[in-house]
Design a protein around this motif. Structure first.
Motif, mmCIF file in Angstrom:
data_model
loop_
_atom_site.group_PDB
_atom_site.id
_atom_site.type_symbol
_atom_site.label_atom_id
_atom_site.label_comp_id
_atom_site.label_asym_id
_atom_site.label_seq_id
_atom_site.Cartn_x
_atom_site.Cartn_y
_atom_site.Cartn_z
ATOM 1 N N GLU A 53 14.447 12.949 -21.067
ATOM 2 C CA GLU A 53 14.884 12.430 -19.772
ATOM 3 C C GLU A 53 14.308 13.277 -18.639
ATOM 4 O O GLU A 53 13.849 12.746 -17.622
ATOM 5 C CB GLU A 53 16.416 12.432 -19.710
ATOM 6 C CG GLU A 53 16.964 11.645 -18.542
ATOM 7 C CD GLU A 53 18.478 11.504 -18.611
ATOM 8 O OE1 GLU A 53 19.113 11.877 -17.608
ATOM 9 O OE2 GLU A 53 18.993 11.050 -19.642
ATOM 10 N N SER A 56 10.694 12.347 -18.199
ATOM 11 C CA SER A 56 10.554 11.089 -17.476
ATOM 12 C C SER A 56 10.757 11.309 -15.974
ATOM 13 O O SER A 56 9.992 10.792 -15.149
ATOM 14 C CB SER A 56 11.561 10.076 -18.004
ATOM 15 O OG SER A 56 11.517 8.898 -17.255
ATOM 16 N N PHE A 57 11.764 12.092 -15.624
ATOM 17 C CA PHE A 57 12.047 12.387 -14.217
ATOM 18 C C PHE A 57 10.877 13.142 -13.586
ATOM 19 O O PHE A 57 10.438 12.815 -12.486
ATOM 20 C CB PHE A 57 13.337 13.203 -14.104
ATOM 21 C CG PHE A 57 13.672 13.606 -12.711
ATOM 22 C CD1 PHE A 57 14.201 12.693 -11.802
ATOM 23 C CD2 PHE A 57 13.461 14.912 -12.277
ATOM 24 C CE1 PHE A 57 14.503 13.064 -10.519
ATOM 25 C CE2 PHE A 57 13.761 15.291 -10.976
ATOM 26 C CZ PHE A 57 14.285 14.363 -10.094
ATOM 27 N N CYS A 58 10.356 14.132 -14.289
ATOM 28 C CA CYS A 58 9.246 14.941 -13.791
ATOM 29 C C CYS A 58 7.991 14.087 -13.566
ATOM 30 O O CYS A 58 7.349 14.175 -12.518
ATOM 31 C CB CYS A 58 8.954 16.076 -14.760
ATOM 32 S SG CYS A 58 7.614 17.175 -14.253
ATOM 33 N N GLU A 59 7.656 13.251 -14.538
ATOM 34 C CA GLU A 59 6.466 12.397 -14.417
ATOM 35 C C GLU A 59 6.618 11.398 -13.273
ATOM 36 O O GLU A 59 5.659 11.112 -12.556
ATOM 37 C CB GLU A 59 6.175 11.684 -15.733
ATOM 38 C CG GLU A 59 5.777 12.614 -16.869
ATOM 39 C CD GLU A 59 4.549 13.464 -16.562
ATOM 40 O OE1 GLU A 59 3.598 12.970 -15.935
ATOM 41 O OE2 GLU A 59 4.558 14.647 -16.955
ATOM 42 N N SER A 60 7.830 10.891 -13.094
ATOM 43 C CA SER A 60 8.096 9.971 -11.993
ATOM 44 C C SER A 60 7.905 10.670 -10.650
ATOM 45 O O SER A 60 7.320 10.112 -9.716
ATOM 46 C CB SER A 60 9.518 9.426 -12.114
ATOM 47 O OG SER A 60 9.847 8.659 -10.996
ATOM 48 N N LYS A 61 8.388 11.890 -10.553
ATOM 49 C CA LYS A 61 8.258 12.653 -9.313
ATOM 50 C C LYS A 61 6.795 12.970 -9.022
ATOM 51 O O LYS A 61 6.354 12.881 -7.870
ATOM 52 C CB LYS A 61 9.081 13.933 -9.402
ATOM 53 C CG LYS A 61 9.306 14.581 -8.076
ATOM 54 C CD LYS A 61 10.472 15.544 -8.124
ATOM 55 C CE LYS A 61 10.748 16.006 -6.707
ATOM 56 N NZ LYS A 61 11.945 16.762 -6.574
ATOM 57 N N GLN A 63 4.241 11.189 -9.903
ATOM 58 C CA GLN A 63 3.636 9.930 -9.470
ATOM 59 C C GLN A 63 3.981 9.624 -8.010
ATOM 60 O O GLN A 63 3.121 9.205 -7.234
ATOM 61 C CB GLN A 63 4.104 8.816 -10.394
ATOM 62 C CG GLN A 63 3.281 7.566 -10.330
ATOM 63 C CD GLN A 63 3.696 6.582 -11.406
ATOM 64 O OE1 GLN A 63 4.862 6.469 -11.758
ATOM 65 N NE2 GLN A 63 2.725 5.847 -11.926
ATOM 66 N N LYS A 64 5.234 9.851 -7.626
ATOM 67 C CA LYS A 64 5.654 9.596 -6.246
ATOM 68 C C LYS A 64 4.929 10.504 -5.261
ATOM 69 O O LYS A 64 4.480 10.050 -4.206
ATOM 70 C CB LYS A 64 7.170 9.788 -6.104
ATOM 71 C CG LYS A 64 7.982 8.668 -6.675
ATOM 72 C CD LYS A 64 9.473 8.937 -6.532
ATOM 73 C CE LYS A 64 10.289 7.863 -7.232
ATOM 74 N NZ LYS A 64 11.725 8.138 -7.184
ATOM 75 N N ASN A 67 1.343 9.458 -4.886
ATOM 76 C CA ASN A 67 1.279 8.243 -4.077
ATOM 77 C C ASN A 67 1.442 8.574 -2.592
ATOM 78 O O ASN A 67 0.714 8.049 -1.744
ATOM 79 C CB ASN A 67 2.353 7.251 -4.542
ATOM 80 C CG ASN A 67 2.213 5.910 -3.884
ATOM 81 O OD1 ASN A 67 1.099 5.408 -3.718
ATOM 82 N ND2 ASN A 67 3.328 5.318 -3.508
#
Length: 158
Positions: A53, A56-61, A63-64, A67
């Motif tokens: 989890e 997943s949070f780290c990879e999402s951050k 990516q954000k 971007n």
């Protein structure tokens, strides 16, 4: 493509956070996942699921942030000649005419804003009311708490 204004300092902070997430935090999470796998059955392994989890949070951050940086229009206000006009990135000292209190704000991008450190978003009611104004102008700012009159005392491009 829509570009988002950002100060040089704001972009630098995002780059630092991105570097930390990619080089340090990712490795910590990978180590935690490897350690949790050694404990056996993955179906009932809470440590493993927690580490996944976090991954997943780290990879999402990551990516954000990537971007945001790809859509950033980085504005270095120090390179702009100060013509006495409030612009994005300028630091404004103003006086609340009703209370005689002085305030100093810097107008920054949405992601950089932090009222505790006097960084206000370019989209805030105060910033929208100040953009384009000059030194000694009196400005009526429409806020959720009512209208407030300010006098612009100083405009700096720092």
């Amino acid at each position: 493509m829509k570009y988002v204004p950002m100060t040089v300092l704001g972009a630098d902070k995002l780059r630092e956070e991105l570097e930390y997430l990619k080089s340090i935090r990712r490795q910590e999470i990978i180590s935690a996942i490897a350690e949790a796998r050694e404990h056996g059955d993955l179906k009932e392994n809470a440590e493993y699921h927690a580490a996944r989890e976090q991954q997943s949070f780290c990879e999402s951050k990551i990516q954000k942030i990537e971007n945001k940086l790809s859509h950033a229009q980085i504005i270095d206000v120090k390179k702009i000649v100060n013509n006495g006009r409030v612009i994005f990135g300028s630091t404004i000292t103003m006086l609340n005419i009703n209370t005689n209190e002085k305030f100093t704000y810097c107008i920054v991008g949405d992601d950089e804003s932090d009222i505790k450190t006097n960084l206000i978003s370019v989209n805030s009611p105060i910033a929208r009311g100040l953009i384009g104004k000059n030194i000694n102008d009196t400005v009526l700012i429409k806020t959720p708490g009512g209208n407030i009159k300010y006098k612009i005392l100083k405009i700096e491009y720092i």
